[in-house]
Design a protein around this motif. Structure first.
Motif, short mmCIF file in Angstrom:
data_model
loop_
_atom_site.label_atom_id
_atom_site.label_comp_id
_atom_site.label_asym_id
_atom_site.label_seq_id
_atom_site.Cartn_x
_atom_site.Cartn_y
_atom_site.Cartn_z
N THR A 54 36.96 47.34 55.41
CA THR A 54 38.36 47.75 55.30
C THR A 54 39.31 46.76 55.95
N SER A 55 38.78 45.84 56.75
CA SER A 55 39.63 44.81 57.36
C SER A 55 39.73 43.55 56.50
N ALA A 56 38.91 43.46 55.47
CA ALA A 56 38.88 42.25 54.65
C ALA A 56 40.08 42.17 53.72
N ASP A 57 40.44 40.95 53.35
CA ASP A 57 41.50 40.75 52.35
C ASP A 57 40.99 41.07 50.96
N PHE A 58 39.70 40.83 50.71
CA PHE A 58 39.09 41.24 49.46
C PHE A 58 37.59 41.35 49.65
N ILE A 59 36.93 42.08 48.72
CA ILE A 59 35.49 42.24 48.80
C ILE A 59 34.85 41.87 47.47
N ILE A 60 33.63 41.37 47.55
CA ILE A 60 32.81 41.07 46.38
C ILE A 60 31.46 41.74 46.58
N THR A 61 30.93 42.36 45.53
CA THR A 61 29.63 43.02 45.64
C THR A 61 28.72 42.60 44.50
N TYR A 62 27.50 42.27 44.87
CA TYR A 62 26.41 42.04 43.91
C TYR A 62 25.22 42.82 44.44
N THR A 63 25.01 44.03 43.91
CA THR A 63 23.97 44.90 44.42
C THR A 63 23.25 45.59 43.27
#
Length: 249
Positions: A54-63
């Motif tokens: 929640t502190s990140a400017d953006f998130i990327i997920t590969y799961t």
């Protein structure tokens, strides 16, 4: 701050799960993120570090089959609705269980998570070539992209909410090995945006990858190394565009 000092951008990359060469995907994504010196990336295998996410400017997920806790699902929803951008790749929207019948099923155990993502993986036919077409050629994420053929997992999904589809494909037939295996002819999203609140999720279903040891414990040694869309320059183009979108560029 001097004019030539660019602002730092914080990213969280979540890469983990089953049946995929997570090491390969993680490394490729980190190399792409590293092309922008402003981006500083923290890497996790799951969604348990809610504060970092929640502190990140953006998130990327590969799961694949990595399901957040209810607390994390609520945090992800609030993060996006509050203005966050989330670039979700391939199996992020999967929940997989092997039934006694020997078929894989996709339990609807995380509805809030899937509603935020805009879809839930249900099945895919055997990996084979298929054509991806451009649903919105005027959008910046797809402008100049031509229809292309890829050999990848063609995702058949349950969709949630109002999706802005950018790339799509058509399919009818058997999703061999899955409990929900009969599919009538239809059009299926390959790349879409789901706006919500002040933010959005960008979902790209492409990008299966698998090495020799990634089918354990079901199979000790997979005979091939599968890279699928990762072998295509257009996929890296889409990844770079998606990262730029997530950064707000």
């Amino acid at each position: 701050m001097a004019n030539n000092e660019a602002k730092r951008i914080d990213c969280v990359l979540i890469a983990g799960g089953l049946y995929h060469d997570i090491d390969f995907a993680r490394l490729e994504l980190l190399k792409l993120l590293g092309e922008d010196e402003r981006v500083r990336t923290r890497v996790f295998e799951d969604y348990s570090n809610i504060e970092a996410i929640t502190s990140a400017d953006f998130i990327i997920t590969y799961t694949c089959d990595v399901v957040p806790s209810l607390e994390a699902q609520e945090a992800l929803r609030n993060y996006v609705q509050g203005g966050g951008r989330w670039y979700a790749l391939h199996g992020t929207n999967s929940v997989l269980r092997l039934f006694e019948s020997g078929l894989y099923g996709s339990p609807r155990w995380a509805p809030l998570f899937m509603e935020t993502l805009g879809s839930q993986f249900v099945a895919h036919p055997p990996i084979a070539p298929y054509t991806v077409t451009v649903a919105d050629p005027d959008h910046k994420l797809t402008q100049g992209i031509q229809p292309f053929e890829t050999t990848d997992e063609l995702y058949l999904m349950e969709l949630h909410g109002d999706l802005h589809v950018l790339l799509e494909t058509e399919f009818s037939g058997e999703a061999t090995g899955f409990d929900e295996h009969e599919w009538a002819h239809g059009t299926h999203p390959v790349l879409y945006i789901k706006p919500q609140g002040e933010g959005a999720v960008l979902y790209n279903t492409l990008g299966h990858c698998r090495g020799h040891y990634d089918m354990q414990p079901h199979l000790d040694y997979w005979p091939t190394v599968d890279r699928c869309a990762w072998d295509l320059p257009v996929f890296y183009d889409l990844l770079r565009r998606g990262i730029a979108w997530a950064k707000g560029d």
